[in-house]
Design a protein around this motif. Sequence first.
Motif, PDB file in Angstrom:
ATOM      1  N   ILE A  66     -12.365  40.858  45.261  1.00 19.53           N
ATOM      2  CA  ILE A  66     -12.427  41.618  44.015  1.00 19.53           C
ATOM      3  C   ILE A  66     -13.651  41.166  43.223  1.00 19.53           C
ATOM      4  CG2 ILE A  66     -11.220  42.143  41.861  1.00 19.53           C
ATOM      5  CD1 ILE A  66      -8.601  41.506  43.465  1.00 19.53           C
ATOM      6  N   SER A  68     -16.145  41.896  39.799  1.00 20.00           N
ATOM      7  CA  SER A  68     -16.305  42.534  38.492  1.00 20.00           C
ATOM      8  C   SER A  68     -17.752  42.375  38.035  1.00 20.00           C
ATOM      9  CB  SER A  68     -15.365  41.917  37.454  1.00 20.00           C
ATOM     10  OG  SER A  68     -14.015  42.166  37.784  1.00 20.00           O
ATOM     11  N   HIS A  77     -11.148  36.804  31.389  1.00 18.09           N
ATOM     12  CA  HIS A  77     -10.389  36.684  32.631  1.00 18.09           C
ATOM     13  C   HIS A  77      -9.500  35.446  32.571  1.00 18.09           C
ATOM     14  CE1 HIS A  77      -9.773  36.256  37.051  1.00 18.09           C
ATOM     15  NE2 HIS A  77      -9.863  34.973  36.770  1.00 18.09           N
ATOM     16  N   GLU A 105      -7.117  40.745  32.675  1.00 20.95           N
ATOM     17  CA  GLU A 105      -8.463  41.031  32.173  1.00 20.95           C
ATOM     18  C   GLU A 105      -8.331  41.762  30.846  1.00 20.95           C
ATOM     19  OE1 GLU A 105     -11.057  42.154  36.033  1.00 20.95           O
ATOM     20  OE2 GLU A 105      -9.128  43.166  35.874  1.00 20.95           O
ATOM     21  N   GLN A 118     -15.229  47.583  38.491  1.00 25.72           N
ATOM     22  CA  GLN A 118     -14.233  46.840  39.247  1.00 25.72           C
ATOM     23  C   GLN A 118     -14.348  47.309  40.697  1.00 25.72           C
ATOM     24  OE1 GLN A 118      -9.352  46.420  39.589  1.00 25.72           O
ATOM     25  NE2 GLN A 118     -10.243  47.626  37.951  1.00 25.72           N
TER      26      GLN A 118
END
Length: 238
Positions: A66, A68, A77, A105, A118
């Motif tokens: 993942i 960002s 976060h 988040e 994302q």
Amino acid sequence: MAQTILHKANTRGHANHGWLHSYQSFSFAGYYNPQRMNFGALRVLNDDTVDPGMGFGKHPHDNMEIISIPLEGDLEHKDSMNNVAVIKNGDIQAMSAGTGIFHSEYNFDRTSEVKFLQIWIYPNKRNVEPRYDQISLNLEDRHNKLQQVLSPNPDDAGVWIHQDAWFHLGKFDKGVNAEYTIKKEGNGVYAFVLSGEVIINGETLSSRDALGIWDTDKFTIEAGTDAEFLLIDVPMKF
């Protein structure tokens, strides 16, 4: 002969939750399009805007890489590995969910929106130990050149993930062009325009348009106007 697929900005899924506007390049949550499930190992590319003080409460992930990339504002976060961090434009965050994590988040700012990408990538290893990585990038390193911000190698530039994937960001002045060589045989590139106009293989793309390109070794990207863009280089089969 290069293969391509064009995804115009207005063909993306859209979710309006009041506090969240999410534009989805691939099927996600309430948006389902069997023709838009993934681009190779790229599973999710969500273009999110979150209202001041709002965000995603604690939720689980597993066996996914993942990433960002904040575009505007500050994103807070928190996760089950005891990481607490704020990322902003110029930062990139990578998280290997592996055997399982929880995270949240939130928009750290109480007065302005936060905008971020994302991105989910299918990993090449399952059930790895969860991990978190975050770095600040030098924005000048993408001015009229391609700045590598992610790779499979912990010793290479940018963050790293468990997949043969490479991300590059560019911020080109009008008329500037560059040749991109795909990093690994069998990979393709999903080019996503953040602002302005870029031309790839004769295809003109505007803000938030995307072009997937594969079955080629390299391609040229040119800025039709001042432009910013992201190149996501991923295995087409995994």
